[in-house]
Design a protein around this motif. Structure first.
Motif, PDB file in Angstrom:
ATOM      1  N   LEU A  85       0.840  -1.166  -0.131  1.00 58.66           N
ATOM      2  CA  LEU A  85      -0.078  -0.045   0.096  1.00 58.66           C
ATOM      3  C   LEU A  85       0.720   1.221  -0.011  1.00 58.66           C
ATOM      4  O   LEU A  85       2.042   1.153   0.544  1.00 58.66           O
ATOM      5  N   THR A  86       0.332   2.286  -0.819  1.00 56.94           N
ATOM      6  CA  THR A  86       1.233   3.590  -0.698  1.00 56.94           C
ATOM      7  C   THR A  86       0.270   4.653  -0.273  1.00 56.94           C
ATOM      8  O   THR A  86      -1.087   4.488  -0.345  1.00 56.94           O
ATOM      9  N   PRO A  87       0.560   5.774   0.235  1.00 57.76           N
ATOM     10  CA  PRO A  87      -0.157   6.776   0.603  1.00 57.76           C
ATOM     11  C   PRO A  87      -1.567   7.386  -0.380  1.00 57.76           C
ATOM     12  O   PRO A  87      -2.609   7.685  -0.211  1.00 57.76           O
ATOM     13  N   GLN A 112     -13.114   3.215   5.309  1.00 53.19           N
ATOM     14  CA  GLN A 112     -11.788   4.138   5.204  1.00 53.19           C
ATOM     15  C   GLN A 112     -10.668   3.218   5.168  1.00 53.19           C
ATOM     16  O   GLN A 112     -10.178   2.326   6.051  1.00 53.19           O
ATOM     17  N   VAL A 113      -9.757   3.618   4.279  1.00 51.36           N
ATOM     18  CA  VAL A 113      -8.367   3.076   4.301  1.00 51.36           C
ATOM     19  C   VAL A 113      -7.641   4.350   4.453  1.00 51.36           C
ATOM     20  O   VAL A 113      -7.588   5.036   3.432  1.00 51.36           O
ATOM     21  N   THR A 114      -6.557   4.226   5.306  1.00 49.66           N
ATOM     22  CA  THR A 114      -5.609   5.440   5.282  1.00 49.66           C
ATOM     23  C   THR A 114      -4.277   4.836   5.343  1.00 49.66           C
ATOM     24  O   THR A 114      -3.896   3.869   6.164  1.00 49.66           O
ATOM     25  N   VAL A 115      -3.188   5.483   4.584  1.00 48.01           N
ATOM     26  CA  VAL A 115      -1.857   4.967   4.292  1.00 48.01           C
ATOM     27  C   VAL A 115      -1.098   5.897   4.722  1.00 48.01           C
ATOM     28  O   VAL A 115      -1.040   6.905   3.979  1.00 48.01           O
ATOM     29  N   SER A 116      -0.050   5.605   5.497  1.00 47.93           N
ATOM     30  CA  SER A 116       0.873   7.019   5.906  1.00 47.93           C
ATOM     31  C   SER A 116       2.206   6.528   5.397  1.00 47.93           C
ATOM     32  O   SER A 116       2.420   5.337   5.402  1.00 47.93           O
ATOM     33  N   SER A 117       2.785   7.684   5.215  1.00 45.89           N
ATOM     34  CA  SER A 117       4.228   7.336   4.688  1.00 45.89           C
ATOM     35  C   SER A 117       5.251   7.441   5.658  1.00 45.89           C
ATOM     36  O   SER A 117       5.047   7.522   7.066  1.00 45.89           O
TER      37      SER A 117
END
Length: 117
Positions: A85-87, A112-117
């Protein structure tokens, strides 16, 4: 009444994985095409992947090689395995199903899907 419910969203760091599930119910004859779409902030809703009852898959170029869709016809479930997964994958993921015979499209409320860097 047909109902669609997503689960499995959450927050993850870049490079991580999530598995989304979608449970559909209420269709006497079951479901045909089932799929996942996503709504990212400021962008139109877009197709992520769909799967027919027979298992034929259509996947967006942006997620090919990272996401995979599958389904269980007996349980009226569809899944989305999301890897690497990427932001840019951050957004609301919505499940859409089409009832057999009546061909009614039904949407879930999304997860909701949240991807943090």
């Amino acid at each position: 009444q047909v109902q669609v419910r997503e689960s499995g969203g959450g927050s993850v760091q870049a490079g991580g994985s999530l598995r989304l599930s979608c449970a559909a119910s209420g269709s006497r004859f079951g479901f045909g095409i089932m799929g996942w779409y996503r709504q990212r902030v400021g962008q139109q809703r877009e197709l992520v992947a769909t799967i027919t009852r027979g298992g034929s898959v259509d996947t967006a170029d942006s997620v090919k090689g990272r996401f995979s869709i599958s389904r269980d016809n007996d349980k009226n479930m569809v899944y989305l395995q999301m890897n690497s997964l990427t932001p840019e994958d951050t957004g609301v993921y919505l499940c859409n199903v089409v009832t057999l015979v009546s061909l009614i499209h039904v949407w879930g409320k999304g997860t909701q899907v949240t991807v943090s860097s």
